[in-house]
Design a protein around this motif. Structure first.
Motif, PDB file in Angstrom:
ATOM      1  N   ARG A 158       5.783   8.740  -7.754  1.00  0.00           N
ATOM      2  CA  ARG A 158       6.444  10.029  -7.767  1.00  0.00           C
ATOM      3  C   ARG A 158       7.209  10.281  -9.045  1.00  0.00           C
TER       4      ARG A 158
ATOM      5  N   LEU B  71       0.827  -1.199   0.000  1.00  0.00           N
ATOM      6  CA  LEU B  71       0.000   0.000   0.000  1.00  0.00           C
ATOM      7  C   LEU B  71       0.862   1.249   0.000  1.00  0.00           C
ATOM      8  N   LYS B  72       1.989   1.186   0.733  1.00  0.00           N
ATOM      9  CA  LYS B  72       2.846   2.371   0.796  1.00  0.00           C
ATOM     10  C   LYS B  72       3.343   2.766  -0.575  1.00  0.00           C
TER      11      LYS B  72
ATOM     12  N   PHE C  33       1.071   5.155  -2.224  1.00  0.00           N
ATOM     13  CA  PHE C  33       0.897   6.485  -1.660  1.00  0.00           C
ATOM     14  C   PHE C  33       2.163   7.322  -1.754  1.00  0.00           C
ATOM     15  N   ALA C  34       3.187   6.801  -2.418  1.00  0.00           N
ATOM     16  CA  ALA C  34       4.429   7.562  -2.535  1.00  0.00           C
ATOM     17  C   ALA C  34       4.283   8.555  -3.667  1.00  0.00           C
ATOM     18  N   VAL C  35       3.507   9.604  -3.397  1.00  0.00           N
ATOM     19  CA  VAL C  35       3.221  10.582  -4.443  1.00  0.00           C
ATOM     20  C   VAL C  35       3.687  11.931  -3.979  1.00  0.00           C
ATOM     21  N   ASP C  36       3.824  12.851  -4.907  1.00  0.00           N
ATOM     22  CA  ASP C  36       4.038  14.228  -4.486  1.00  0.00           C
ATOM     23  C   ASP C  36       3.143  15.137  -5.319  1.00  0.00           C
ATOM     24  N   THR C  37       3.176  16.410  -4.987  1.00  0.00           N
ATOM     25  CA  THR C  37       2.188  17.338  -5.531  1.00  0.00           C
ATOM     26  C   THR C  37       2.261  17.429  -7.056  1.00  0.00           C
TER      27      THR C  37
ATOM     28  N   TYR D  28      -3.709   7.497  -3.845  1.00  0.00           N
ATOM     29  CA  TYR D  28      -4.045   8.736  -3.135  1.00  0.00           C
ATOM     30  C   TYR D  28      -5.218   9.421  -3.827  1.00  0.00           C
TER      31      TYR D  28
END
Lengths: 312, 164
Positions: free
Chosen positions: A147, A107-108, A111-115, A156
Motif C-alpha cells: 500500500r 500471504l496477507k 494482498f495489503a493493496v489499495d486502488t 493481487y
C-alpha cells in the motif's frame, strides 16, 4: 411375571434387534401386544416400523411423525452431537495446520493493496522508463506493505491477471468457434504449469550461483506473474484489431516487462555496489548479471509462446 | 418465522442490491442466509432454460469455484476475516440483475452492440453492489474497485453463459 420381566430385560436390547423381537411376540393369540413393550421403545418401534417392513405390528395407522420419534431417540441425538463435534474438530484441525502448509500471514502482506497502488503499478508495468527510484523501503527490517511503497511486490495483480488471462483466452477461442468449457481448464492448468516450471528453474539457478538474496519464493512468483498483464493487453488488442494490433501491443509490453524485470531484479540479485550503478568487475557479479538478463529475457519469450495460438 | 427465513431481512438485502448508488449498512450481513440466493440461482437457471441453454452443471460449478475464490481473496485482503456463508450469500443476492439479463436473452439475442452494452452495464451493476456490501461489512477502505474487479470477472462468466 414373565411379561414384565421380558419387558424390563428386553428394553436395552430392543434398540438393536427390534424386528427380531417383535415378530415372535405379537401372535394373533395375544390380547394386546402393547403390554410387552415399554413406552419409549413402542414410540421408537413405531418409528422403525414405519420405515422398515411392517412385520407383525399391525397398527391401524402409522404414527404421526416417525421422524420426530427418530430424532427423539437418544441414539440419534448422540449421533448428531458426535457428527457436529467431529465437524468442529475437523475445522479446528484445518485452522491449526493450515499455517504449516500455506503461510497465511505472509500471504496477507502481499494482498495489503489499495486502488491507488494498483493503478500506479499497472502504469509502471506498461511504462517503466521514467521511474527513478526502484528501491523498496524498509521499516525496521521488514519491507513496507505494498500500500505504501510502489516498488514492493504484491500478489493481487498477478493473481487477477492470471485469472483474467484464462478467461480472455476462453473468449478468444470462443470467437474462433474453438471454445468448450474444458478448454478453460486446460488453459488454466497449462499456464499454471509453465509458471511453476519458471519459478523452479529460477530458484535452481539462484541456488547454483549461490547468491545471497532476500528474494523469497513469493516475491519471485509475484514478479513472474506481472507478465500476464502484458499478455492480456496483447490478446485483447489482437481480438479488437487483428494481428497488427496484437504484435504492436505485445512488442511494447515485452520491452516494458524486460526493462521492469531488469531494474527490479538488479536490486535484488546483484551485489550492493553494482546496484548503485558502479560497475564492479569479478566473475561473480558477471554471473549474476547474466542471470538477471536471462530471467528478464525469458519473460517476452514466454509471453509470445503463451499467446500466439490465441490470435489468428 | 419458525422456518428461520426472515422475509424482512431478505427484502432489505434485495433493496440494497437494487439501489446501487445508495450507501449500504454494514450490519445487514451479520446473519448469513442462503434462502434468498438459492431462489435467485434457481430463477437464473430457469431463465437460462427458457432460452434453451441446458447448462446447470456449469452454473453451479462456476458459482462454487467463484465463491471459493472470493472467500480466499477477501480473507487475505481484509483485516477481519469472512465466513464462507457470508460470501456466498452476498454473491447470490447480487445475482439478481443477472436474472434480468438472461430474461432479456430469452426474447432478444444479445450478440449485437446493444446487447454488449447492456451486458457490460449489468455486470457493472452486479459487481458494484457486491463490492459495496463487502466494503461496508468488512470495513475495507480504498479497495472497492479491487473487490469489484473479481466480482466483475465472476459475473462476466455468468453473462458469457447467458450469451453463448
Amino acid at each position: 411375571m414373565h411379561p414384565a420381566g421380558l419387558a424390563a430385560a428386553g428394553t436395552p436390547r430392543q434398540r438393536k434387534w427390534p424386528s427380531k423381537r417383535r415378530i415372535p411376540v405379537s401372535q394373533p393369540g395375544m390380547a394386546d401386544p402393547h403390554q410387552l413393550f415399554d413406552d419409549t421403545s413402542s414410540a421408537q418401534s413405531r418409528g422403525y416400523g414405519a420405515q422398515r417392513a411392517p412385520g407383525g405390528l399391525g397398527y391401524p395407522a402409522p404414527s404421526a411423525s416417525p421422524q420426530a420419534a427418530f430424532l427423539a431417540d437418544p441414539v440419534s441425538n448422540m449421533a448428531m452431537a458426535y457428527g457436529s463435534s467431529l465437524a468442529a474438530q475437523g475445522k479446528e484441525l484445518v485452522d491449526k495446520n493450515i499455517d504449516r502448509f500455506i503461510p497465511v500471514t505472509k500471504l496477507k502482506y502481499y494482498f495489503a493493496v489499495d486502488t491507488m497502488y494498483v493503478g500506479k503499478k499497472l502504469g509502471l508495468l506498461f511504462f517503466p522508463y521514467l521511474h527513478q527510484d526502484w528501491e523498496v523501503q524498509y521499516q525496521q527490517d521488514t519491507p513496507v506493505a505494498p500500500r505504501f511503497d510502489i516498488n514492493a511486490p504484491d500478489l493481487y495483480i498477478p493473481a487477477m491477471a492470471f485469472i483474467t488471462y484464462v478467461l480472455v483466452a476462453g473468449l478468444a477461442l470462443g470467437t474462433q468457434d474453438r471454445f468448450s468449457p474444458d478448454l478453460l481448464g486446460l488453459q488454466a492448468s497449462s499456464a499454471l504449469a509453465w509458471l511453476t516450471l519458471e519459478v523452479l528453474a529460477i530458484l535452481l539457478s539462484l541456488y547454483l550461483v549461490t547468491v545471497n538474496t532476500d528474494l523469497t519464493t513469493l516475491d519471485l512468483v509475484a514478479f513472474l506473474g506481472y507478465k500476464y498483464v502484458g499478455m492480456i493487453g496483447g490478446v485483447l488488442m489482437g481480438l479488437l484489431f487483428g494481428k497488427i494490433g496484437y504484435y504492436l501491443v505485445l512488442g511494447w509490453c515485452c520491452v516494458s516487462i524486460f526493462v521492469f524485470m531488469i531494474r527490479t531484479l538488479r536490486l535484488k540479485i546483484l551485489a550492493e555496489a553494482a546496484a548503485e550503478g558502479v560497475p564492479v568487475r569479478g566473475a561473480r557479479n558477471q554471473l549474476r548479471m547474466y542471470l538477471t538478463m536471462a530471467v528478464a529475457a525469458a519473460q517476452p519469450l514466454l509471453m509470445y509462446w503463451l499467446t500466439f495460438h490465441l490470435v489468428r | 418465522l419458525e422456518l428461520g427465513i426472515n422475509f424482512d431481512h431478505i427484502w432489505q438485502k434485495t433493496l440494497t442490491v437494487l439501489h446501487p448508488l445508495k450507501v449500504a449498512d454494514g450490519s445487514i450481513m451479520n446473519e448469513t442466509d442462503l434462502a434468498g440466493p438459492m431462489v435467485f440461482c434457481l430463477a437464473f437457471g430457469a431463465t437460462l432454460l427458457l432460452a434453451g441453454k441446458i447448462q446447470f452443471g456449469y452454473v453451479y460449478g462456476i458459482s462454487a469455484i467463484g465463491c471459493l475464490g472470493m472467500f480466499c481473496l477477501l480473507n487475505l485482503m481484509s483485516m477481519t476475516g469472512v465466513s464462507f456463508g457470508c460470501v456466498a450469500s452476498v454473491l447470490g443476492y447480487c445475482l439478481l440483475p443477472m436474472i434480468l439479463l438472461s430474461s432479456f436473452a430469452v426474447i432478444f439475442s444479445l450478440q449485437g452492440m446493444v446487447g454488449i452494452i447492456l451486458t457490460a452495464g449489468i455486470i457493472g451493476w452486479c459487481s458494484f453492489s457486491a463490492s459495496k456490501i463487502f466494503i461496508s461489512a468488512l470495513a475495507m477502505e480504498g479497495q472497492q474497485l479491487l473487490v469489484a474487479y473479481p466480482c466483475a470477472l465472476l459475473y462476466g462468466v455468468f453473462a458469457l453463459i447467458s450469451i453463448f
